[in-house]
Design an enzyme around this catalytic site. Structure first.
Site, PDB file in Angstrom:
ATOM      1  N   VAL A  68      57.567  24.560   6.117  1.00  0.00           N
ATOM      2  CA  VAL A  68      57.222  23.718   4.969  1.00  0.00           C
ATOM      3  C   VAL A  68      58.489  23.464   4.157  1.00  0.00           C
ATOM      4  O   VAL A  68      59.215  24.398   3.826  1.00  0.00           O
ATOM      5  CB  VAL A  68      56.160  24.405   4.075  1.00  0.00           C
ATOM      6  CG1 VAL A  68      55.927  23.600   2.793  1.00  0.00           C
ATOM      7  CG2 VAL A  68      54.848  24.591   4.825  1.00  0.00           C
ATOM      8  N   ALA A 113      62.339  25.736   1.020  1.00  0.00           N
ATOM      9  CA  ALA A 113      61.527  25.672   2.245  1.00  0.00           C
ATOM     10  C   ALA A 113      61.072  27.075   2.616  1.00  0.00           C
ATOM     11  O   ALA A 113      61.540  28.062   2.041  1.00  0.00           O
ATOM     12  CB  ALA A 113      62.351  25.091   3.392  1.00  0.00           C
ATOM     13  N   LYS A 114      60.174  27.178   3.531  1.00  0.00           N
ATOM     14  CA  LYS A 114      59.784  28.478   4.094  1.00  0.00           C
ATOM     15  C   LYS A 114      59.144  28.225   5.448  1.00  0.00           C
ATOM     16  O   LYS A 114      58.561  27.158   5.664  1.00  0.00           O
ATOM     17  CB  LYS A 114      58.781  29.178   3.176  1.00  0.00           C
ATOM     18  CG  LYS A 114      58.784  30.669   3.299  1.00  0.00           C
ATOM     19  CD  LYS A 114      59.950  31.248   2.530  1.00  0.00           C
ATOM     20  CE  LYS A 114      60.046  32.734   2.615  1.00  0.00           C
ATOM     21  NZ  LYS A 114      61.088  33.252   1.727  1.00  0.00           N
ATOM     22  N   GLY A 115      59.240  29.197   6.327  1.00  0.00           N
ATOM     23  CA  GLY A 115      58.608  29.068   7.629  1.00  0.00           C
ATOM     24  C   GLY A 115      57.955  30.371   8.031  1.00  0.00           C
ATOM     25  O   GLY A 115      58.237  31.425   7.443  1.00  0.00           O
TER      26      GLY A 115
END
Ligand code: NAD
Length: 424
Positions: A68, A113-115
């Site tokens: 995201v 962001a992050k995943g």
């Protein structure tokens, strides 16, 4: 369970509701335009991928992964990738926004962001983890890149994971692109000083806070919760400056010495025995009592929701430096503010890690690597500036430091969006 149905305790302990409450208050105080609020609340892009992987026993399994990007208004999106059985898209969304605010507070040119990948690293072999990482990278290949989105380690991922991502990305590109991830091993384009960066950042902002109160470091007493990367590194660096670490709290108990613990020896003791308990020249005390010891600095560096409406009234620290993410609930914030306890909020206090990640990205793009002195000097400049920016906001707007940090971050991101305008 939906937020509306949750009990008051569940609501207090829900970190996403806590972040939302702070966002709302900061946006209201800034008088932020409703349309801008809508943009800032919503992630810019979300990707869900389903990753087929062959397990060691020959079976095929399909794992689900996310990436995201909350905002790219101030620069490439930046944020970790976590592996875990309970990873959810909602969690990844909230953490991506958190990264936007953190990068904006320290004024580095990144968005957030992050995943994550839903998998249980405890039951997977290294070879299986490598295959998951590589296929996940291949699936998000168009999404990430040094100019667009730069992942880093997070829960259950590490420098080795970043090496696999960098290699997979580079194989697709047909050239080595080290700047696609940060938190890499030193030999593959990592930065000096990255491992201790978060603890060093905590130490730097704590020193600034002590200076505000006219407390000399060698007179300062500190209680540290969590003796992992952030907690033990902060404790070590602070003790080297003469600060007295009077108590360390871990998951299995707390140790106490009013004259100050020998942190180097305590680190060795934990390495040898697996625990901080039974450390010579310290007594074992109750963990809850340790958290409420009288001290100049309390450094929660373990996990979220440690300082709550239940114990905030009993905390006897002058300064709280939040090494962990989300250690204080929104209800506890109000109590700490009323009691005039000076809180250095997480999005400022633990931003040393992402700041040195930024240095790593810069060094990779330059192809020129800095010595440790340069890294720590530049980290200090950024953390000190960010500390004073937050405190000035807090004084100017008569809000606590946490709301000030959110206001500063929102203001910076909103300003970038206004300057860029909306592409249509
Ligand atoms: P870590 O796993 O290295 O250390 C955490 C330590 O806390 C462990 O030693 C664990 O035993 C202890 N712990 C867990 N529950 C506890 C409890 N209830 N009471 C006392 N101790 C407990 O993790 P870390 O990398 O040091 O991260 C700690 C916190 O800092 C997390 O909230 C993380 O999100 C945050 N953080 C870390 C970094 C980083 O660079 N590592 C950067 C920003 C924020």
């Amino acid at each position: 369970m939906s937020a509306e149905l949750a009990s008051p305790i569940q609501r207090e302990f829900n970190p996403w509701l806590a972040a939302e409450a702070r966002f709302d208050e900061a946006a209201a105080r800034l008088g932020l335009d409703e349309g801008l609020c809508k943009i800032l609340r919503t992630p810019a892009r979300e990707l869900t991928v389903h990753i087929p992987v062959q397990l060691d026993d020959g079976r095929l399994e399909v794992f689900t992964g996310y990436r995201v990007q909350h905002s790219i208004a101030r620069g490439p999106a930046k944020g970790g990738i976590r592996f875990g059985p309970d990873v959810t898209l909602d969690e990844i969304r909230a953490l991506a926004a958190w990264m936007t605010w953190k990068c904006a507070v320290v004024n580095i040119p990144f968005g957030g962001a992050k995943g994550g990948v839903i998998c249980d690293p405890a039951v997977l072999s290294d070879a299986e983890l490598e295959r998951i990482t590589r296929r996940y990278t291949a699936e998000i290949f168009e999404f990430i890149g040094p100019e667009s989105d730069v992942p880093a380690p997070d829960m259950n991922t590490n420098a080795q994971t970043m090496a696999w991502i960098m290699d997979t990305y580079s194989m697709h590109k047909r050239y080595t692109e080290t700047a696609v991830v940060t938190g890499k091993p030193l030999d593959l384009g990592g930065s000096r000083g990255r491992e201790e960066a978060t603890g060093r950042g905590c130490m730097i902002v704590t020193l600034e806070a002590l200076r505000r109160f006219g407390i000399e470091p060698y007179n300062a007493t500190v209680v540290v919760q969590g003796f992992g990367n952030v907690g033990s590194m902060s404790a070590l660096l602070m003790s080297r400056l003469g600060m007295k670490i009077i108590s360390v709290i871990e998951i299995d108990g707390a140790v106490y010495n009013p004259h100050g613990l020998d942190i180097e020896a305590l680190r060795r003791h934990r390495q040898e025995t697996g625990s901080i308990l039974d450390f010579p020249e310290a007594e074992t005390i109750d963990r809850d009592d340790a958290l409420c010891l009288e001290c100049h600095v309390l450094l929660p560096a373990a996990k979220e929701n440690v300082i709550t409406s239940q114990n905030a009234g009993k905390i006897r620290a002058r300064i709280i430096c939040e090494g962990a993410n989300g250690p204080t609930t929104a209800l506890a914030d109000a109590i700490l503010s009323e009691r005039d306890i000076f809180v250095i909020p997480d999005i400022l206090a633990n931003a040393g890690g992402v700041t040195v990640s930024y240095f790593e990205w810069v060094q990779d793009r330059q192809g020129y690597f800095w010595n440790e002195r340069l890294v720590t000097g530049r980290l200090e400049e950024i953390m000190v500036d960010a500390f004073h920016d937050v405190v000035s906001y807090s004084e100017k707007h008569k809000v606590n430091n946490r709301i000030a940090a959110y206001m500063l971050a929102l203001d910076r991101v909103a300003f970038a969006i206004k300057l860029r305008g909306i592409y249509a």
